[in-house]
Design a protein around this motif. Structure first.
Motif: not given
Lengths: 255, 302, 353
Positions: A228-255
């Motif tokens: 479990l890399v990160e858990v947060a309220p949805t808005d927070e997670l998608f606009t400002n994720p804490r972890e790089t891995r989360t940001r990479d996944y959300i932005e479609g860098r890997f899938g």
């Protein structure tokens, strides 16, 4: 009963949940709370362990003798992974909708009544009607209850599967990529149904579709390689994720 | 193409076509011969009366009765045992259990063991061992069960057809999608509830097919009952489990090989064969129809 | 009202309320246990019976090897080696009811072999030929006729086939060929072939159908005719399956009882002429078991023969199944030999994806 208070009590509490399979470790020490009144989305790439995670919650993992599950899960304070627990009773309180609609080879009414037939419960007709209404399917099938369930379209079948679990009046609702392969209208109807249902249930929605998580959930958990890399309220997670891995996944860098 | 190549091509094709022709012709001849000669004596009388004047007149009702009684007793034994075995192996036992693998191997290969070996087992075990044992314990040594009897014949037949039922049932269970089982479990079903409410109703047609095939074999095989209970001319119908019985296939065998006046018994013999054939074919045909209906439903995705 | 209450520890929760998930006599659980036990008992009973067959037949056959008492009348050497004959000299004879009884199994062995060989010589070319025709050449129409015919043939009880050979075929063959004995190895072989054809056809046809169409298309694309493709591509590819078919046919022929009982003459004659009557293993059991005294030499010898038949057919079935599985794996490419020398053009790794 006030519904929109700050809910401080977790309906579902998961502590150090780890799962080992024949090919190695699938889940690594998951620690998570899920509350009544919220929809928790679980996102992550294929193979991250999302489905295994869900299946621990209603002990469907018991069906696979090759899996070793450690840790604790509490529902309303009651442990669910201990040997004194009867998985059958647990599953009546934790409903699951699978990624492919699986109507049982029976009529619509029989599908819905199936869970009740296991417990010999009465009041079937009322519960069927309210479950169908909660799944936004009542109007479409109320005159067709005696027809075979397979006559329904894919989206209708999936809503039928949702209604089927709701008949049991569960406390927790698990959905494993329920809208994969469904048309956008059916997807929207299911997401709307979940918004209504979350008032009384804790809803966990596993989804491969990051956009669905963004629009349909209150909190989002990101799972990667069983962690479990990160858990947060949805808005927070998608606009400002804490972890790089989360940001990479959300932005479609890997899938 | 060269002449030689063309010659080879034509002869290859025609030889293989000839093989097909021969087979079809032979089947037609056999069926035709039996039908033509057997229709003579066929009639309601023949089917409902007992043999008279030795065997040259009258009917074969006792043989029909005996065959039906044998098959019913056999079915009572084999269906529960066979279905339970298949359900156990498929739904209860661990998927990679070596015991299950061994049992499945034994069952599949037992299907190829000669029927006469089952007859040997019937005589040596059921009659001599169990039968005499029952006589000693319950009847103080008097001969009741330690001799050929319809009970032993039907148990022997049940063993013979057990593999058929187990294999057909397992096939039917395997055809039920695993997702149905998962859904049932996720709604809080116990294993037996899942089997009873979801799996078995789906598997019924397949089980029925297996049962009908077993019955067809039970009606047609003679070797296992030669010494375990079938008899030629009996004055009464079998009324107790310890009675012997007349049977269609056995009747054909004795009439054909041991009748003192072949010409006189020929008509009855042919008609008996015809009745036996019609019975077996009707059963096989029903099983095939059910099976193709299952396959069609599977292709349509139910 | 519980809003606002601080989260209590799980232990406190557990102590104050009984768990709704705790195992208790829930409705349906008694039926569950009962059902599980009934199923397990029935299954055990069935499996035990099957094991019992192995055990019992072996047990009744064993005295031939081990019993001192039995060895007065018959022992392994006397089953296989020549014994003193009636008019002096030595012979291999099967005369279980004479005094002294003779139990040489060689006449039975030769008889079974003759009938089986004749049956296979007739059945294999016909069945395999028909299988080739229906899978390589025949339009669906022919398949609509031949497959049902084979199924009908398979459904004819062996006593009916024996009847037909005895009443019709044997007389006709004798009138054509003028043999001394109306019922002999040939008539038995012909009857047996009718029982063997369905198995050989079905397994061969299955094998040929499971050869992927791509094999044939590749051959035809290179200009081969259909028969060349059948002969050089399809047949060799399906050969394990066809071999299995023959093996299974052999097993069927060896064990078949009623046909030989009715059509072979049932005379334990030791000769290699196909037109002499024969007594096969299965027919010996079938015709003599009723007269054999329980526990006597004859009885145990018949069980010995039965055990032999059992093992033989079991093994041939296993071999047949193994070959069929091998065919499946071969056609799916699992038995393909892969060279271990790395090729210089192989991809460098997942990072290139």
């Amino acid at each position: 009963m006030k519904v929109d208070d700050v809910v401080t009590e977790a309906r579902l509490r998961i502590e150090s949940l780890s799962v080992w399979g024949t090919r190695g470790q699938i889940l690594r020490g998951i620690r998570l709370d899920v509350h009544r009144g919220e929809i928790l989305a679980v996102i992550g790439p294929a193979g991250a362990g999302k489905t295994t995670f869900l299946r621990c919650l209603n002990r469907m993992t018991d069906l696979d003798p090759g899996l070793l599950v450690t840790g604790d899960i509490f529902i309303d304070g009651h442990p669910t992974l201990t040997p004194e627990v009867d998985a059958v009773l647990l599953r009546r309180k934790v409903g699951m909708v699978f990624s492919v609609p699986v109507p049982l080879p029976m009529t619509i009414r029989q599908n819905l009544a199936f869970g009740l037939s296991l417990t010999g419960n009465g009041r079937a007709a009322e519960r069927i009607e309210s479950a169908l209404k909660a799944a936004f399917l009542w109007d479409e099938v109320k005159d067709r209850l005696h027809e075979p369930a397979r006559n329904l379209s894919g989206g209708q079948q999936q809503r039928l599967c949702l209604a089927r679990t709701l008949v049991m009046e569960p406390d927790v609702l698990l959905l494993d990529e329920p809208c994969s392969g469904l048309d956008p209208i059916s997807t929207r109807k299911i997401e709307e149904a979940l918004q209504e249902l979350k008032r009384d249930l804790a809803v966990i929605l596993v989804t491969n579709n990051v956009k669905q998580a963004a629009r349909a959930s209150d909190r989002t958990a990101f799972l990667l390689f069983g962690e479990l890399v990160e858990v947060a309220p949805t808005d927070e997670l998608f606009t400002n994720p804490r972890e790089t891995r989360t940001r990479d996944y959300i932005e479609g860098r890997f899938g | 193409m060269t002449h030689r190549a063309r010659w080879a091509a034509t002869s290859f094709t025609s030889l293989t076509a000839l093989a097909c022709l021969i087979i079809v012709a032979v089947v037609a001849i056999i069926l035709g011969n039996i039908a033509i000669h057997g229709v003579d004596r066929l009639g309601l009388d023949f089917l409902t009366r007992s043999p008279e004047h030795g065997v040259t007149q009258g009917g074969i009702f006792p043989a029909i009765f005996g065959t039906v009684a044998l098959v019913i007793l056999m079915t009572i034994a084999v269906i529960p045992l066979g279905v339970a075995t298949a359900v156990y192996m498929h739904e209860y036992a661990a998927k990679d259990s070596p015991l299950v693998w061994l049992v499945r191997l034994a069952i599949q290969n037992l299907a190829g063991v000669p029927a006469i070996v089952f007859g040997l087992f019937g005589v040596g075990f059921f009659i001599q061992f169990v039968g005499h044992g029952i006589d000693n314990i319950l009847y103080g040594g008097e001969l009741h069960y330690g001799k050929p009897a319809i009970l032993w014949a039907s148990l022997t037949m049940a063993l013979l057809t057990l593999p058929t039922v187990v294999v057909a049932t397992e096939e039917a269970l395997r055809a039920v999608p695993q997702s149905y089982r998962e859904v049932a479990y996720s709604l809080g079903a116990t294993r037996w509830q899942m089997i009873r409410k979801v799996v078995l109703p789906q598997a019924v047609s397949g089980i029925l097919t297996g049962g009908i095939l077993a019955v067809s074999r039970g009606a047609g095989e003679v070797a296992p009952i030669l010494f375990t209970g079938a008899a030629y001319l009996l004055p009464h119908l079998p009324t107790r489990l310890s009675d012997q019985f007349m049977e269609l296939g056995y009747h054909v065998y004795v009439l054909a090989t041991q009748s003192p006046d072949v010409e006189a018994t020929k008509p009855i013999l042919y008609s008996t064969v015809l009745v036996l054939l019609v019975l077996t074919f009707a059963l096989n045909f029903t099983a095939v129809m059910i099976r193709s209906r299952i396959r069609r439903r599977l292709r349509e995705g139910r | 009202m519980r809003t606002g209450r601080l989260l209590s520890s799980p232990e406190e929760e557990r102590l104050t309320r009984p768990s709704p998930f705790a195992r208790r006599a829930a409705r349906g659980s008694i039926a569950d246990v009962l059902a599980a036990w009934t199923i397990k008992i029935c299954a055990t009973l069935a499996i035990a019976s099957l094991v019992l067959i192995f055990v019992f037949i072996g047990r009744e056959a064993l005295p031939i090897l081990t019993s001192e008492e039995l060895h007065e009348e018959v022992d392994v050497p006397r089953l296989f080696l020549p014994q003193p004959g009636e008019e002096g000299g030595s012979e291999f004879a099967w005369r279980p009811v004479s005094t002294p009884p003779r139990f040489s199994i060689l006449p039975l062995f030769v008889g079974t072999l003759k009938a089986t060989l004749i049956a296979l010589l007739i059945a294999i070319p016909l069945a395999v030929g028909a299988a080739i025709f229906t899978s390589e050449f025949a339009p669906s129409l022919a398949r609509e006729i031949i497959k049902p015919s084979i199924e009908i043939l398979a459904g004819i009880p062996s006593v009916v086939i024996g009847f037909f050979v005895l009443m019709v075929l044997a007389g006709w063959l004798q009138s054509v060929f003028g043999w001394t004995f109306r019922l002999n190895a040939v008539t038995a072989g012909v009857g047996l072939s009718l029982a063997v054809i369905p198995i050989v056809y079905t397994v061969s046809e299955d094998a040929l159908s499971s050869v992927p169409q791509t094999y044939r298309e590749g051959s035809i694309a290179m200009g081969a005719t259909r028969w060349q493709t059948a002969w050089r591509i399809a047949l060799p590819a399906a050969s394990p399956g066809i071999l299995a078919a023959c093996v299974l046919g052999f097993g069927r022929a060896v064990g078949e009882t009623m046909i030989v009982l009715m059509a072979s003459g049932n005379a334990a004659v030791l000769s290699f002429a196909p037109t002499d009557s024969i007594l096969t293993f299965s027919a010996a059991i079938a015709s003599e078991l009723g007269d054999a005294v329980h526990g006597g030499a004859h009885y145990h010898v018949l069980f010995f023969i039965g055990a032999f038949l059992f093992v033989l057919t079991f093994v041939t079935n296993l071999a047949g199944q193994w070959w069929v599985t091998r065919l499946g794996r071969k056609l799916r490419g699992e038995l393909v030999y892969v060279p271990t020398m790395p090729s210089p053009h192989v991809a460098t790794g997942p990072g290139d994806a």
